[in-house]
Design a protein around this motif. Structure first.
Motif, PDB file in Angstrom:
ATOM      1  N   HIS A 144      27.133 -42.383 -10.949  1.00 17.79           N
ATOM      2  CA  HIS A 144      26.214 -42.163 -11.288  1.00 17.79           C
ATOM      3  C   HIS A 144      24.533 -41.891 -10.160  1.00 17.79           C
ATOM      4  O   HIS A 144      24.169 -42.495 -10.060  1.00 17.79           O
ATOM      5  CB  HIS A 144      25.737 -42.447 -12.639  1.00 17.79           C
ATOM      6  CG  HIS A 144      24.303 -41.855 -14.017  1.00 17.79           C
ATOM      7  ND1 HIS A 144      24.538 -41.168 -14.522  1.00 17.79           N
ATOM      8  CD2 HIS A 144      23.032 -42.251 -13.617  1.00 17.79           C
ATOM      9  CE1 HIS A 144      22.947 -41.613 -14.868  1.00 17.79           C
ATOM     10  NE2 HIS A 144      22.409 -41.938 -13.990  1.00 17.79           N
ATOM     11  N   HIS A 148      20.790 -39.290  -8.549  1.00 19.97           N
ATOM     12  CA  HIS A 148      20.048 -38.153  -8.969  1.00 19.97           C
ATOM     13  C   HIS A 148      19.160 -38.263  -7.262  1.00 19.97           C
ATOM     14  O   HIS A 148      18.611 -38.843  -6.525  1.00 19.97           O
ATOM     15  CB  HIS A 148      18.601 -39.335 -10.057  1.00 19.97           C
ATOM     16  CG  HIS A 148      18.632 -39.754 -11.261  1.00 19.97           C
ATOM     17  ND1 HIS A 148      18.449 -38.447 -12.549  1.00 19.97           N
ATOM     18  CD2 HIS A 148      19.894 -40.826 -11.569  1.00 19.97           C
ATOM     19  CE1 HIS A 148      19.169 -39.014 -13.154  1.00 19.97           C
ATOM     20  NE2 HIS A 148      19.315 -40.420 -12.975  1.00 19.97           N
ATOM     21  N   HIS A 177      22.432 -39.817 -20.009  1.00 14.65           N
ATOM     22  CA  HIS A 177      22.033 -41.486 -20.297  1.00 14.65           C
ATOM     23  C   HIS A 177      22.557 -41.551 -21.426  1.00 14.65           C
ATOM     24  O   HIS A 177      22.091 -41.137 -22.621  1.00 14.65           O
ATOM     25  CB  HIS A 177      20.289 -41.367 -19.145  1.00 14.65           C
ATOM     26  CG  HIS A 177      21.107 -41.061 -18.309  1.00 14.65           C
ATOM     27  ND1 HIS A 177      19.767 -39.518 -17.749  1.00 14.65           N
ATOM     28  CD2 HIS A 177      20.636 -41.927 -17.251  1.00 14.65           C
ATOM     29  CE1 HIS A 177      20.149 -39.497 -15.984  1.00 14.65           C
ATOM     30  NE2 HIS A 177      20.066 -41.220 -16.217  1.00 14.65           N
ATOM     31  N   HIS A 220      24.230 -45.794 -18.059  1.00 10.78           N
ATOM     32  CA  HIS A 220      24.425 -47.327 -18.667  1.00 10.78           C
ATOM     33  C   HIS A 220      24.641 -47.546 -19.390  1.00 10.78           C
ATOM     34  O   HIS A 220      25.533 -48.992 -19.857  1.00 10.78           O
ATOM     35  CB  HIS A 220      22.436 -46.771 -18.405  1.00 10.78           C
ATOM     36  CG  HIS A 220      22.010 -46.274 -17.243  1.00 10.78           C
ATOM     37  ND1 HIS A 220      21.678 -47.358 -16.467  1.00 10.78           N
ATOM     38  CD2 HIS A 220      21.778 -45.446 -17.091  1.00 10.78           C
ATOM     39  CE1 HIS A 220      20.725 -46.733 -15.285  1.00 10.78           C
ATOM     40  NE2 HIS A 220      20.573 -45.395 -16.192  1.00 10.78           N
ATOM     41  N   ASP A 223      22.332 -44.743  -9.493  1.00  3.99           N
ATOM     42  CA  ASP A 223      21.773 -44.401  -9.864  1.00  3.99           C
ATOM     43  C   ASP A 223      20.321 -44.263  -9.373  1.00  3.99           C
ATOM     44  O   ASP A 223      19.523 -44.417  -9.324  1.00  3.99           O
ATOM     45  CB  ASP A 223      21.524 -45.080 -11.325  1.00  3.99           C
ATOM     46  CG  ASP A 223      20.674 -44.290 -12.192  1.00  3.99           C
ATOM     47  OD1 ASP A 223      20.232 -43.447 -12.676  1.00  3.99           O
ATOM     48  OD2 ASP A 223      19.861 -45.135 -12.913  1.00  3.99           O
TER      49      ASP A 223
END
Ligand code: GUN
Ligand code: ZN
Length: 432
Positions: free
Chosen positions: A75, A77, A230, A269, A320
């Motif tokens: 995960h 971005h 999320h 998360h 993340d």
């Protein structure tokens, strides 16, 4: 095509150290060999035996460095690479202040391609061979990421991040355009070479019920895709979700009600879960993604690794980035250890490195293909120097067991420890 024989210490797993004792699950060899041909691992064993059996193989002798499966970041971005380590905010303010302005730039294909390429190269330099990334609402951001990954022959997962409310005008689509563009992109990229598409509603506060429903319908039409989002990251976020969805039983229900809960769902998360949410996630065999460096940086909370894995949930590990402030999965393993310590548990190094390789691959439904040092797996590998800095070297020189030699690198290592990274059987980054 020539064969390549990598020699060094090797660590492979024949089971999960969360399900059986780590001493049975993990197998060390102090002088092991990994034979690679046509991009895959074709044999593993004693270095001298493999050398004798394959005299024409090109030998890459890494001495006492550790040959591991490449790390799998479950995960992240990529559009947030430019704003990593931005000061002073918690989740919602951090999104509005730093993240959304930066993500607004990704309709520009040249800019998106530049950041995507830079991100993938940074990941490789950190020993990470698979990234699972959120893109932005712009289809260009998705094309850029998959194209740059294809150039590097990397196995990646990504998708267009959909938002149709509570975001600036520059970052909003609609229920219909989210559906149409996601569909076009998945038809273009899903299962193309080493790429896989993940349907990507950012999180329920930035999607209307209509958009969640449209994406749930798209997932039902393309069930081989993953779905990433999320879940229950911060307490103010959960209260906001409650006010936006007054009829929902809990946060998970805002996905469940719209067809966005399923076995190929990845829930980033997942910190503040209710008992119902935990039971439901386990029941459908969903995957949770633990993002410990982000959870400390943004101030989110302490993920219950041991409790949730005891419930049988698939759990992957992730940076993340840019919420997490390191590209290093070693740093993520260290934060996993620290957060578990705050909950009163010492996670064994075998469990930490398993989570960053096999565990993430299992969460992504790619077991045996990536994150795995075993015959038939893709030759996505990283070679780790267990004495990469003077501080680590003086500590590991005292080690009496291989785990004691590895643990200082888990706790204090970073990209300086990565001697070499292999992608699909090709050495593409080396510091030797
Ligand atoms: N929740 C919704 N979007 C994001 C994001 O970009 N980063 C993190 N850490 N949490 C989110
Ligand atoms: Zn995230």
């Amino acid at each position: 095509m020539t064969k390549d024989l990598l020699i060094g210490q090797t660590l492979r797993f024949s089971g999960s150290p969360f399900e059986i004792d780590w001493s049975e699950a993990a197998h060390w060899s102090s002088r092991g060999g990994v034979l690679v041909e046509h991009g895959r691992i074709v044999d593993i064993g004693d270095a001298d035996d493999l050398r004798a059996a394959h005299p024409t193989a090109k030998v890459h002798d890494y001495g006492s460095s550790l040959i591991s499966a490449g790390f799998v970041d479950a995960h992240m971005h990529y559009p947030q690479t430019g704003i990593i380590a931005s000061w002073g905010k918690q989740l919602i303010d951090w999104l509005n202040t730093y993240t959304f302005p930066e993500e607004s730039r990704f309709g520009d294909l040249a800019y998106a391609s530049d950041v995507a390429g830079r991100t993938l190269d940074l990941a490789l330099a950190h020993g990470t061979t698979t990234l699972t990334s959120f893109c932005t609402i712009h289809p260009e951001s998705v094309d850029a990421f998959f194209t740059e990954a294809e150039t590097r022959n990397m196995a990646v997962i990504a998708g267009k991040t959909c938002m149709d409310r509570n975001a600036p005008d520059t970052l909003r689509d609609t229920a219909q355009t989210a559906y149409d563009q996601s569909k076009q992109l998945l038809e273009k990229w899903h299962a193309k070479g080493r790429a896989n598409y993940a349907i990507t509603p950012r999180f329920s506060p930035t999607s209307t019920p209509e958009q969640l429903e449209a994406l749930g319908a798209l997932w039902a039409e393309h069930p081989s895709c993953l779905m990433q989002t999320h879940l229950s990251e911060q307490l103010p976020e959960i209260a906001w979700v409650q006010s936006l969805f007054p009829n929902a039983r809990d946060y998970l229900d805002t996905y469940e009600a719209f067809g966005l809960l399923g076995p190929r769902g990845l829930y980033g998360h997942s910190i503040h879960l209710t008992d119902r949410e935990k039971a439901r996630l386990a029941e459908v065999d969903a995957s949770l993604v633990h993002c410990p460096t982000s959870n400390t940086f943004i101030g989110s909370g302490l993920f219950d690794l041991m409790g949730l894995s005891a419930q049988g949930l698939r759990i992957g590990l992730a940076t993340d980035t840019g919420g997490g402030s390191s590209f290093s999965m070693l740093r993520v393993m260290a934060a996993t250890y620290e957060i578990a310590q705050l909950r009163g548990v010492a996670v064994h190094p075998a469990q930490l490195i398993w989570l960053a390789t096999e565990g993430s691959a299992r969460a992504l439904h790619m077991s045996g293909e990536i994150g795995h040092l075993g015959i038939g797996a893709a030759a996505d590998l990283c070679v780790i120097d267990l004495a990469s800095t003077p501080l680590i070297a003086q500590r590991s020189s005292r080690a009496e067991t291989p785990w004691d030699a590895l643990f200082p690198t888990i706790m204090m290592g970073d990209d300086r420890a990565i001697v070499s990274t292999w992608v699909a059987g090709r050495e593409i980054s080396t510091r030797r």
